[in-house]
Write a protein that holds these residues in place. Structure first.
Motif, PDB file in Angstrom:
ATOM      1  N   THR A 137      -6.110 -99.249 -81.814  1.00  0.00           N
ATOM      2  CA  THR A 137      -5.153 -98.291 -81.269  1.00  0.00           C
ATOM      3  C   THR A 137      -5.483 -97.972 -79.819  1.00  0.00           C
ATOM      4  OG1 THR A 137      -4.751 -97.314 -83.438  1.00  0.00           O
ATOM      5  CG2 THR A 137      -4.208 -95.973 -81.529  1.00  0.00           C
ATOM      6  N   ARG A 138      -6.767 -97.771 -79.544  1.00  0.00           N
ATOM      7  CA  ARG A 138      -7.160 -97.466 -78.168  1.00  0.00           C
ATOM      8  C   ARG A 138      -6.917 -98.654 -77.243  1.00  0.00           C
ATOM      9  NH1 ARG A 138     -11.473 -94.748 -80.959  1.00  0.00           N
ATOM     10  NH2 ARG A 138     -12.811 -96.603 -80.822  1.00  0.00           N
ATOM     11  N   VAL A 139      -7.277 -99.841 -77.695  1.00  0.00           N
ATOM     12  CA  VAL A 139      -7.190-101.038 -76.860  1.00  0.00           C
ATOM     13  C   VAL A 139      -5.746-101.461 -76.618  1.00  0.00           C
ATOM     14  CG1 VAL A 139      -7.700-103.518 -76.861  1.00  0.00           C
ATOM     15  CG2 VAL A 139      -9.489-101.877 -77.434  1.00  0.00           C
ATOM     16  N   ALA A 140      -4.870-101.231 -77.590  1.00  0.00           N
ATOM     17  CA  ALA A 140      -3.480-101.696 -77.481  1.00  0.00           C
ATOM     18  C   ALA A 140      -2.807-101.200 -76.216  1.00  0.00           C
ATOM     19  CB  ALA A 140      -2.690-101.270 -78.712  1.00  0.00           C
ATOM     20  N   GLY A 141      -3.099 -99.969 -75.830  1.00  0.00           N
ATOM     21  CA  GLY A 141      -2.454 -99.394 -74.661  1.00  0.00           C
ATOM     22  C   GLY A 141      -3.072 -99.805 -73.342  1.00  0.00           C
TER      23      GLY A 141
ATOM     24  N   HIS B 216     -14.603-106.228 -74.611  1.00  0.00           N
ATOM     25  CA  HIS B 216     -14.553-105.636 -73.283  1.00  0.00           C
ATOM     26  C   HIS B 216     -14.451-104.108 -73.333  1.00  0.00           C
ATOM     27  CE1 HIS B 216     -13.744-105.310 -69.006  1.00  0.00           C
ATOM     28  NE2 HIS B 216     -12.729-104.524 -69.296  1.00  0.00           N
ATOM     29  N   HIS B 217     -13.521-103.601 -74.120  1.00  0.00           N
ATOM     30  CA  HIS B 217     -13.243-102.172 -74.100  1.00  0.00           C
ATOM     31  C   HIS B 217     -14.080-101.363 -75.088  1.00  0.00           C
ATOM     32  CE1 HIS B 217      -9.882-102.485 -71.342  1.00  0.00           C
ATOM     33  NE2 HIS B 217      -9.364-103.460 -72.071  1.00  0.00           N
ATOM     34  N   GLU B 218     -14.441-101.957 -76.212  1.00  0.00           N
ATOM     35  CA  GLU B 218     -15.092-101.200 -77.280  1.00  0.00           C
ATOM     36  C   GLU B 218     -16.513-101.652 -77.582  1.00  0.00           C
ATOM     37  OE1 GLU B 218     -13.325 -98.687 -79.549  1.00  0.00           O
ATOM     38  OE2 GLU B 218     -12.383 -98.601 -77.567  1.00  0.00           O
ATOM     39  N   ARG B 219     -16.915-102.771 -77.008  1.00  0.00           N
ATOM     40  CA  ARG B 219     -18.190-103.393 -77.366  1.00  0.00           C
ATOM     41  C   ARG B 219     -18.301-103.547 -78.882  1.00  0.00           C
ATOM     42  NH1 ARG B 219     -18.164-105.762 -73.085  1.00  0.00           N
ATOM     43  NH2 ARG B 219     -19.983-105.875 -71.703  1.00  0.00           N
ATOM     44  N   ARG B 220     -17.217-104.070 -79.449  1.00  0.00           N
ATOM     45  CA  ARG B 220     -17.160-104.410 -80.859  1.00  0.00           C
ATOM     46  C   ARG B 220     -16.597-105.819 -80.995  1.00  0.00           C
ATOM     47  NH1 ARG B 220     -14.712 -98.901 -83.774  1.00  0.00           N
ATOM     48  NH2 ARG B 220     -16.608 -97.646 -83.467  1.00  0.00           N
TER      49      ARG B 220
ATOM     50  N   GLY C 259     -10.505-107.952 -68.842  1.00  0.00           N
ATOM     51  CA  GLY C 259     -10.882-107.088 -67.740  1.00  0.00           C
ATOM     52  C   GLY C 259      -9.749-106.884 -66.755  1.00  0.00           C
ATOM     53  N   LEU C 260      -9.047-107.960 -66.424  1.00  0.00           N
ATOM     54  CA  LEU C 260      -7.930-107.877 -65.487  1.00  0.00           C
ATOM     55  C   LEU C 260      -6.851-106.938 -66.006  1.00  0.00           C
ATOM     56  CD1 LEU C 260      -6.599-109.026 -62.885  1.00  0.00           C
ATOM     57  CD2 LEU C 260      -5.665-110.859 -64.311  1.00  0.00           C
TER      58      LEU C 260
END
Length: 278
Positions: free
Chosen positions: A25-29, A102-106, A206-207
């Motif tokens: 959910t966090r990464v989707a946006g 990249h975003h969650e380190r998961r 990252g981009l």
């Protein structure tokens, strides 16, 4: 040392809620390439394992793409269609894994049974949605959900990068075995395509999220050298752009065969143009 009860409760609540689906959910946006979700909502969506166990589905995808190429260019060279499908499929596990690293380190399991996607029904038939269906994941020791039963804790970022590389390669190997029996592309081309997908998607994560340099660093971490059967280390590098500014770019390992289409030539990063710039 005494920890305030409200702090303990906040940590406990976050650990309870901070599942892999919360990460999605966090990464989707933070990107707009595809719809990202944790379920298969219905028509148009399919598991990756469905295509690998029923290769006829991949054949139907290739036919749909060939029809689109004929509409656009008047011809549909088999190697061009095969290369597009190869690249699009492999970006599903690569982009899902890259975004979460990249975003969650998961890192999710990336098994074909635990990933799905939707192919666009209008226009170019490429994936427009990705579903991460599993609940298990690998994470770092300080992850707030490290104590959850579905979490596997690894020592550090280098170990987490190795997990992503291994999980992605395992998925790609199943695709290569299936697709290699039905496409005009050889194993070397298929593994080159797998390398391109992972390297590019780590960069894009990252981009897309606003920190291109961090995406490049992730690519260097995951692909610090060549890990067979992948065909190279990360090929990302900086080169002068048209305005003289230095920009990140990468040399492709695989050919998309777009030059076979009427009026088209090799891409600037096509491996057919040689390795002199690497």
């Amino acid at each position: 040392m005494t920890v305030d009860r409200s702090v303990r409760d906040a940590r406990h609540t976050r650990a309870q809620l901070d599942s892999l689906s919360d990460s999605l959910t966090r990464v989707a946006g933070l990107q707009d390439r595809v719809e990202l979700r944790a379920d298969l909502p219905g028509e148009g969506w399919q598991r990756c394992s469905d295509l690998l166990t029923q290769p006829g589905r991949i054949g139907e995808w290739c036919l749909a793409l060939s029809d689109w190429l004929r509409e656009q260019y008047g011809e549909a060279p088999p190697r061009t269609a095969a290369s597009y499908v190869m690249s699009w499929y492999l970006r599903v596990p690569a982009y899902a894994g890259a975004l979460l690293l990249h975003h969650e380190r998961r890192v999710p399991s990336l098994r074909p049974e635990e990933l799905g996607f939707r192919i666009s029904a209008d226009g170019r038939p490429d994936p427009t949605g990705i579903a991460v269906l599993g609940t298990s994941f690998y994470c770092l020791p300080l992850d707030p959900a490290a104590g959850r039963p579905e979490a596997t804790v690894v020592a550090d970022e280098r170990a987490l990068a190795a997990v992503l590389r291994a999980r992605y390669t395992a998925h790609a190997a199943r695709f290569v075995r299936t697709y290699g029996r039905m496409s005009p592309l050889g194993n070397r081309v298929l593994w080159a395509g797998a390398t391109d997908a992972l390297d590019a998607c780590l960069w894009w994560a990252g981009l897309d999220g606003g920190d291109e340099g961090a995406g490049v660093a992730d690519a260097a971490l995951v692909l610090e050298s060549r890990f067979t059967p992948l065909t190279s280390a990360s090929t990302l590098r900086m080169e002068p752009g048209a305005d003289g500014r230095r920009l990140w770019c990468r040399r492709r390992e695989s050919c998309c065969f777009s030059y076979l289409l009427p009026g088209q030539t090799e891409c600037a990063e096509c491996p057919r143009l040689g390795r002199s710039r690497t």
